[in-house]
Design a protein around this motif. Structure first.
Motif, PDB file in Angstrom:
ATOM      1  N   LEU A  11       0.817  -1.209   0.000  1.00 56.67           N
ATOM      2  CA  LEU A  11       0.000   0.000   0.000  1.00 56.67           C
ATOM      3  C   LEU A  11       0.853   1.262   0.000  1.00 56.67           C
ATOM      4  N   ASP A  12       1.973   1.252   0.716  1.00 58.26           N
ATOM      5  CA  ASP A  12       2.849   2.424   0.662  1.00 58.26           C
ATOM      6  C   ASP A  12       3.408   2.618  -0.736  1.00 58.26           C
ATOM      7  N   GLY A  13       3.782   1.512  -1.375  1.00 62.48           N
ATOM      8  CA  GLY A  13       4.282   1.622  -2.743  1.00 62.48           C
ATOM      9  C   GLY A  13       3.226   2.142  -3.701  1.00 62.48           C
ATOM     10  N   ILE A  17       3.198   5.575  -5.991  1.00 63.21           N
ATOM     11  CA  ILE A  17       2.873   5.679  -7.418  1.00 63.21           C
ATOM     12  C   ILE A  17       1.780   6.724  -7.629  1.00 63.21           C
ATOM     13  N   ALA A  18       0.738   6.682  -6.785  1.00 61.60           N
ATOM     14  CA  ALA A  18      -0.394   7.594  -6.947  1.00 61.60           C
ATOM     15  C   ALA A  18       0.037   9.047  -6.803  1.00 61.60           C
ATOM     16  N   VAL A  19       0.823   9.350  -5.768  1.00 62.33           N
ATOM     17  CA  VAL A  19       1.219  10.745  -5.560  1.00 62.33           C
ATOM     18  C   VAL A  19       2.195  11.184  -6.641  1.00 62.33           C
ATOM     19  N   GLY A  38      -4.290   9.614 -10.146  1.00 64.47           N
ATOM     20  CA  GLY A  38      -3.683   9.272  -8.860  1.00 64.47           C
ATOM     21  C   GLY A  38      -4.602   9.565  -7.693  1.00 64.47           C
ATOM     22  N   VAL A  39      -5.426  10.603  -7.801  1.00 61.58           N
ATOM     23  CA  VAL A  39      -6.386  10.931  -6.746  1.00 61.58           C
ATOM     24  C   VAL A  39      -7.386   9.795  -6.575  1.00 61.58           C
ATOM     25  N   LEU A 295       9.584   4.045  -3.765  1.00 60.06           N
ATOM     26  CA  LEU A 295       8.122   4.134  -3.733  1.00 60.06           C
ATOM     27  C   LEU A 295       7.602   4.144  -2.303  1.00 60.06           C
ATOM     28  N   ARG A 296       8.198   3.356  -1.444  1.00 65.42           N
ATOM     29  CA  ARG A 296       7.754   3.347  -0.048  1.00 65.42           C
ATOM     30  C   ARG A 296       8.050   4.698   0.614  1.00 65.42           C
ATOM     31  N   TYR A 297       9.216   5.272   0.287  1.00 67.47           N
ATOM     32  CA  TYR A 297       9.553   6.596   0.832  1.00 67.47           C
ATOM     33  C   TYR A 297       8.498   7.617   0.430  1.00 67.47           C
ATOM     34  N   LEU A 298       8.141   7.632  -0.857  1.00 68.06           N
ATOM     35  CA  LEU A 298       7.124   8.572  -1.329  1.00 68.06           C
ATOM     36  C   LEU A 298       5.767   8.263  -0.700  1.00 68.06           C
TER      37      LEU A 298
END
Length: 634
Positions: A11-13, A17-19, A38-39, A295-298
């Protein structure tokens, strides 16, 4: 202190991607024209997580502690908003200009989590290029918060239904009803109402909720057949990867104002997002693969990134007007890219600070606990006093800056002022024409003026130039409107032709608000008939479609007899100081340049031998304005 929920793989990844899609869409729209999806990915994740948490609580305690639920939501969402508002309002006040317009109602929408409905009530367009709303991105936060407020009550009723399939069917029906309502209400000219509306844009949240109910399988009489379960297990990662590829394809292709987006496109995005979530949280490999380091960081900082990215971009563009100085030249591509990269860096910095020093502590121990921790780290009384003094001074400055931004905010943008000036001129001309029509004898007196032969149909750029067009071509007929595209021209011109009011020279200036198709130009040529002359005004705007629009207009004008190009783009490129702050709409001096570009096209049309009636426009043709042209078509 509450125990944090178990982290679900992938989910974090997926949040990352979405943001990233949303940020790239706003910062570099030509790269990802559909990145706004992404929203909708966020909506599905939120509906899934919130519903899962509530079901878990119900299964454990047979009740829902709604007060505690809303307190957790407020603690998660509200603290990062406070510095966002204070810092950015103060920065907007220091920059000044159009970024201050409407700040009062924007803050009202932000603090009430009703930004979407406040915008709808004020007829504010999400797709408008004339008003740089500082907090426009908060509309989606409002939709989510309204869902958090209402959904627990609805779920409480659903959980009392023992039949799990019936529960799932009811939630799926809510999602389909919302998507269907969007498709029914959408307005092709401006889809803002259905994009902002909680009633029309909640299907992603309901899709996530339906997935949570499906995976919990509470109330289902039996699970899926073992053979189907084994098959899904083998194909789960591949299905998740295919759904993720579908999301990326949508980000590359879905148009933000196209009907396909609002009549099924966004619903498909929600369903694909649900498949990605299912594959991530159920499978042993796909979810961890999504949670790669970057991706997890973002994803962990996605809330802060989403909050900060849009206002930072608006302020960066306002502080660096040169970013829009030459929409088709390489200098603008470079400056726009520099502004985008700078805004991205500032966004990551602000989101990182918010995550490390505000979101994590408040999420772990609450607001009061975070304050106690901060005090405990500053043991020495003198140091503690210094920190308190510094925080107090900064808070006072930001509060004063925010207050000043509200007090000094203008009532409308410079572009809106120019458009309003043009609209008043058009309205006055219409009133005068009606007055003369009621007195035919008086109207017949006098010599015909140079504008009596011209019908002009255009967008807000033409509308802003209307006073100068009327001065340069007395008697010109102008039909111009905000946000109008080339697709509207054939219908308008056909109506004028049927009414017998379409004049011998037709000027069309409709390239600012979106791409055009050569077929649209061909239809315009057919509608006005072979006996009329056509002038096409090209576009000047920092939009990814501008270069393509101008190329299409130039090619059409070069290949067709009785068609000329008014090169507004080249005429205004060196004089952007006479445009409004949006670098699109002209003021009086810009309106005169707009008029002169049309006059130059008329001079070329009237070059020997002129069409009958165009002798009034014959003047010496400037050197270099004519030359060999490709073969002409009728």
């Amino acid at each position: 202190m509450s125990v944090p929920p178990k982290r679900l793989a992938g989910l974090d990844g997926l949040r990352g991607i979405a943001v990233a899609l949303v940020v790239v869409f706003h910062f570099f729209p030509a790269v990802l024209p559909g990145g706004f999806i992404g929203v909708d990915v966020f909506f599905v994740i939120s509906g899934f997580l919130i519903t899962g948490l509530l079901i878990t609580e119900w299964d454990d305690t047979s009740r829902l502690a709604l007060g505690r639920f809303w307190k957790r939501r407020a603690r998660r969402l509200v603290p990062p908003l406070i510095p966002l508002v204070l810092v950015l309002c103060t920065a907007a006040w220091l920059i000044g200009g159009d970024v201050l317009v409407g700040l009062g109602w924007q803050l009202l929408g932000a603090v009430t989590f009703g930004y979407n409905w406040v915008s709808i009530a004020g007829s504010v367009s999400y797709f408008s290029a004339t008003a740089p709303e500082l907090f426009r991105n908060l509309w989606s936060l409002a939709v989510e918060e309204q869902f958090y407020l209402v959904w627990p009550f609805a779920l409480l009723g659903l959980l009392r239904v023992r039949n799990g399939r019936l529960r799932l069917t009811l939630v799926a029906a809510l999602a389909l009803a919302s998507a269907g309502w969007m498709g029914l209400l959408v307005e092709p000219a401006d889809p803002t109402r259905v994009y902002y509306g909680s009633d029309t844009h909640s299907f992603g949240l309901f899709t996530g909720a339906a997935l949570a109910l499906l995976l919990r399988r509470s109330g289902f009489s039996r699970g899926p057949a073992p053979r189907l379960t084994a098959l899904l297990g083998r194909w789960r990662a591949r299905l998740g990867l295919a759904a993720l590829a579908g999301l990326l394809a949508a980000a590359l292709t879905l148009p933000d104002t196209g009907m396909v987006t609002y009549r099924g496109g966004l619903l498909l995005v929600s369903l694909l997002s649900a498949v990605v979530i299912w594959a991530a949280v159920q499978g042993p490999r796909f979810g961890p693969a999504l949670d790669t380091g970057p991706l997890r960081y973002l994803g962990e900082r996605s809330y802060g990134i989403y909050l900060w990215h849009w206002p930072v971009l608006v302020l960066a563009q306002a502080a660096w007007p040169a970013a829009g100085a030459s929409p088709t030249g390489p200098a603008t591509v470079l400056t726009s890219s520099v502004v985008g990269v700078l805004a991205a860096a500032l966004t990551l910095l602000a989101a990182g600070v918010s995550y490390r020093w505000l979101e994590l502590p408040v999420r772990a121990v609450g607001v009061r606990g975070s304050i106690r921790r901060l005090r405990a780290r500053t043991i020495h009384p003198r140091g503690r006093l210094g920190w308190l003094g510094l925080v107090g001074v900064v808070a006072l400055i930001l509060a004063a800056g925010t207050t000043a931004s509200l007090v000094t905010a203008p009532t409308q943008t410079s572009a809106q002022s120019e458009i309003e000036r043009g609209q008043e001129a058009v309205n006055a001309a219409e009133r005068e024409a009606a007055r003369l029509a009621s007195r035919p004898a008086a109207g017949a007196l006098g010599r015909p003026s140079s504008g009596d032969l011209i019908t002009a149909v255009g967008d807000s750029v033409m509308l802003a130039s209307a006073p100068e067009l009327q001065t340069g071509f007395p008697g010109i007929m102008i039909d111009a409107a905000v946000s109008r595209g080339m697709g509207a021209a054939p219908g308008i011109l056909a109506a004028l032709a049927d009414a017998g009011t379409l004049r011998p020279v037709v000027v069309v200036g409709l390239g600012t608000n979106g791409p055009i198709r050569p077929s649209q130009l061909a239809v315009i040529r057919q509608v006005i008939g072979p006996e009329r002359e056509l002038i096409l005004v090209n576009a000047f705007a920092e939009r990814d479609w501008t270069a393509g629009v101008n190329d299409d207009l130039a090619r059409f004008a070069a290949r067709h007899r009785k068609v000329e190009l008014a090169d507004w783009n080249a005429a205004i490129a060196a004089h952007t100081d006479v445009l409004a702050d949006d670098d699109i709409h002209p003021g009086p001096a810009g309106g005169r340049i707009y008029t002169d570009s049309i006059r130059a096209a008329l001079v070329r049309l009237a070059a020997p031998p002129p069409a009958p009636g165009l002798e009034v426009y014959r003047r010496p043709v400037p050197a270099g304005s004519t030359g060999p042209r490709p073969p002409l078509l009728p």
